[in-house]
Design an enzyme around this catalytic site. Structure first.
Site, PDB file in Angstrom:
ATOM      1  N   ARG A 164       0.865  -0.915   0.001  1.00 48.24           N
ATOM      2  CA  ARG A 164      -0.053  -0.055  -0.172  1.00 48.24           C
ATOM      3  C   ARG A 164       1.014   1.241  -0.071  1.00 48.24           C
ATOM      4  NH1 ARG A 164      -2.152  -3.387   3.898  1.00 48.24           N
ATOM      5  NH2 ARG A 164      -4.219  -4.272   3.516  1.00 48.24           N
ATOM      6  N   LYS A 187      -2.492  -2.813   7.663  1.00 52.21           N
ATOM      7  CA  LYS A 187      -3.820  -2.617   8.486  1.00 52.21           C
ATOM      8  C   LYS A 187      -4.196  -3.618   9.584  1.00 52.21           C
ATOM      9  CE  LYS A 187      -6.531  -0.589   4.593  1.00 52.21           C
ATOM     10  NZ  LYS A 187      -7.704  -0.611   3.629  1.00 52.21           N
ATOM     11  N   HIS A 255      -2.320   3.116  -6.286  1.00 51.63           N
ATOM     12  CA  HIS A 255      -3.076   1.970  -5.787  1.00 51.63           C
ATOM     13  C   HIS A 255      -3.223   0.890  -6.832  1.00 51.63           C
ATOM     14  CE1 HIS A 255      -4.655  -0.086  -2.233  1.00 51.63           C
ATOM     15  NE2 HIS A 255      -5.677  -0.262  -2.840  1.00 51.63           N
ATOM     16  N   ARG A 258      -0.719  -1.668  -6.842  1.00 49.96           N
ATOM     17  CA  ARG A 258      -0.758  -2.665  -5.822  1.00 49.96           C
ATOM     18  C   ARG A 258      -1.813  -3.837  -6.446  1.00 49.96           C
ATOM     19  NH1 ARG A 258      -1.346  -4.558  -0.452  1.00 49.96           N
ATOM     20  NH2 ARG A 258      -3.500  -4.773   0.126  1.00 49.96           N
ATOM     21  N   HIS A 281      -4.096  -9.311   3.375  1.00 51.84           N
ATOM     22  CA  HIS A 281      -5.463  -9.289   3.673  1.00 51.84           C
ATOM     23  C   HIS A 281      -5.906 -10.268   4.898  1.00 51.84           C
ATOM     24  CE1 HIS A 281      -6.506  -8.036  -0.933  1.00 51.84           C
ATOM     25  NE2 HIS A 281      -6.278  -7.063  -0.103  1.00 51.84           N
ATOM     26  N   TYR A 290      -9.924 -10.527  -7.102  1.00 51.33           N
ATOM     27  CA  TYR A 290      -8.940 -10.472  -8.128  1.00 51.33           C
ATOM     28  C   TYR A 290      -9.263 -11.795  -9.176  1.00 51.33           C
ATOM     29  CZ  TYR A 290      -6.327  -7.294  -5.427  1.00 51.33           C
ATOM     30  OH  TYR A 290      -6.095  -6.277  -4.881  1.00 51.33           O
TER      31      TYR A 290
END
Length: 309
Positions: A164, A187, A255, A258, A281, A290
């Site tokens: 990110r 995150k 972004h 990524r 994730h 994806y």
């Protein structure tokens, strides 16, 4: 319409306890905690006006499905999108499940109210040749060689390592020289190991050779023009100018690199579990979007592998 009622002291205390638990036990990021607070406050504020009295932890036992539907209808009438409303209801349900467990009553009927349906937007990756073109142009786009080299180094990290933009810009002088694998704290405080391609190492080394500012262990790895930390907005503006020069679509953002990292790995035969780990994730469901942007490869595998072909 009468103004919303203020939270009762008991409810304010309960909300604070829940948020504290989310931050400490579930390791939610400060951004997530702020969003949870805002979403839950919106619900409790609505409920105060809807019931004509401030809700308390115990009075929430009377919550019904019709109350949840009324809240959803009110938010939609105010112009909240279906996606934002779904997020708001999700935070509210989490709080209600927590408080019902604490108080010892059952809110399953109220919590069974359905949220709005919305079309999940798929990531828009660049084609491999577009990604290469953008990276090459980044090394030439600025009259100041060290700034052009810096932008190329950051974008190479996004595309080559799937970082990110906040993760790339969060690197410090202590992270250099990069090892074969980089430990990234993403995150929710989740840590992951990301392999570093030689091309990314080389790009950063060239940037540091040209950068006029000293590399300090506690200082930012990527510097702004005046020596402070490079801001994401500066890089986003630079990419906007580059894509205009190259004739790339508006979706060609930092972004998007990524997203391109993940999609191109999938196209080359990477499995979703591995890509999930590389992207950081929490859920495989997040990574599975994806598959929606790589239908051509999936159909090709199907045609080649199915025994009835």
């Amino acid at each position: 319409m009468s103004p919303p009622l203020a939270l009762t002291p008991a409810m304010a205390d309960a909300l604070a306890q829940w948020l504290q638990g989310e931050a400490a036990v579930r390791d939610r990021s400060p951004h997530t905690i702020t969003a949870y607070r805002d979403d839950t406050l919106a619900f409790l504020s609505f409920l105060g006006g809807h019931w004509a009295e401030g809700a308390t932890p115990k009075s929430l036992a009377a919550l019904r499905q019709t109350d949840m539907r009324a809240f959803a209808a009110s938010e939609r009438a105010r112009g909240l999108s279906a996606r934002s409303l779904a997020r708001r209801l999700s935070a509210t349900r989490s709080f209600l499940r927590w408080i019902s467990d604490r108080e010892g009553y059952d809110l399953s009927a109220a919590l069974s109210a359905r949220g709005p349906k919305y079309q999940r937007s798929l990531p828009r990756p660049l084609a491999p040749d577009q990604a290469r073109e953008l990276l090459e142009h980044a090394g030439q786009h600025h009259p100041e060689p060290w700034i052009a080299s810096r932008d190329m180094a950051v974008l190479t990290l996004l595309y080559g390592c799937g970082l990110r933009i906040s993760e790339a810009l969060g690197l410090t002088g202590a992270d250099w020289p990069l090892r074969e694998a980089l430990t990234i704290r993403g995150k929710g405080g989740r840590e992951r190991m990301v392999p570093v391609l030689p091309v990314a190492h080389k790009a950063i080394a060239e940037y540091l050779r040209l950068c006029p500012y000293p590399l300090e262990p506690e200082g930012p790895l990527f510097r702004g023009a005046r020596g402070g930390p490079l801001r994401a907005g500066v890089l986003e503006s630079a990419v906007a100018r580059m894509r205009q020069s190259l004739g790339l679509p508006p979706t060609a953002t930092p972004h998007a690199l990524r997203h391109s990292f993940a999609t191109h790995l999938l196209s080359a035969g990477g499995d979703l579990r591995t890509i999930q780990e590389l992207l950081g994730h929490a859920s495989l469901a997040t990574t599975q979007v994806y598959t929606g942007v790589d239908d051509a490869r999936l159909m090709e595998v199907y045609r080649k592998a199915h025994p009835r072909r």
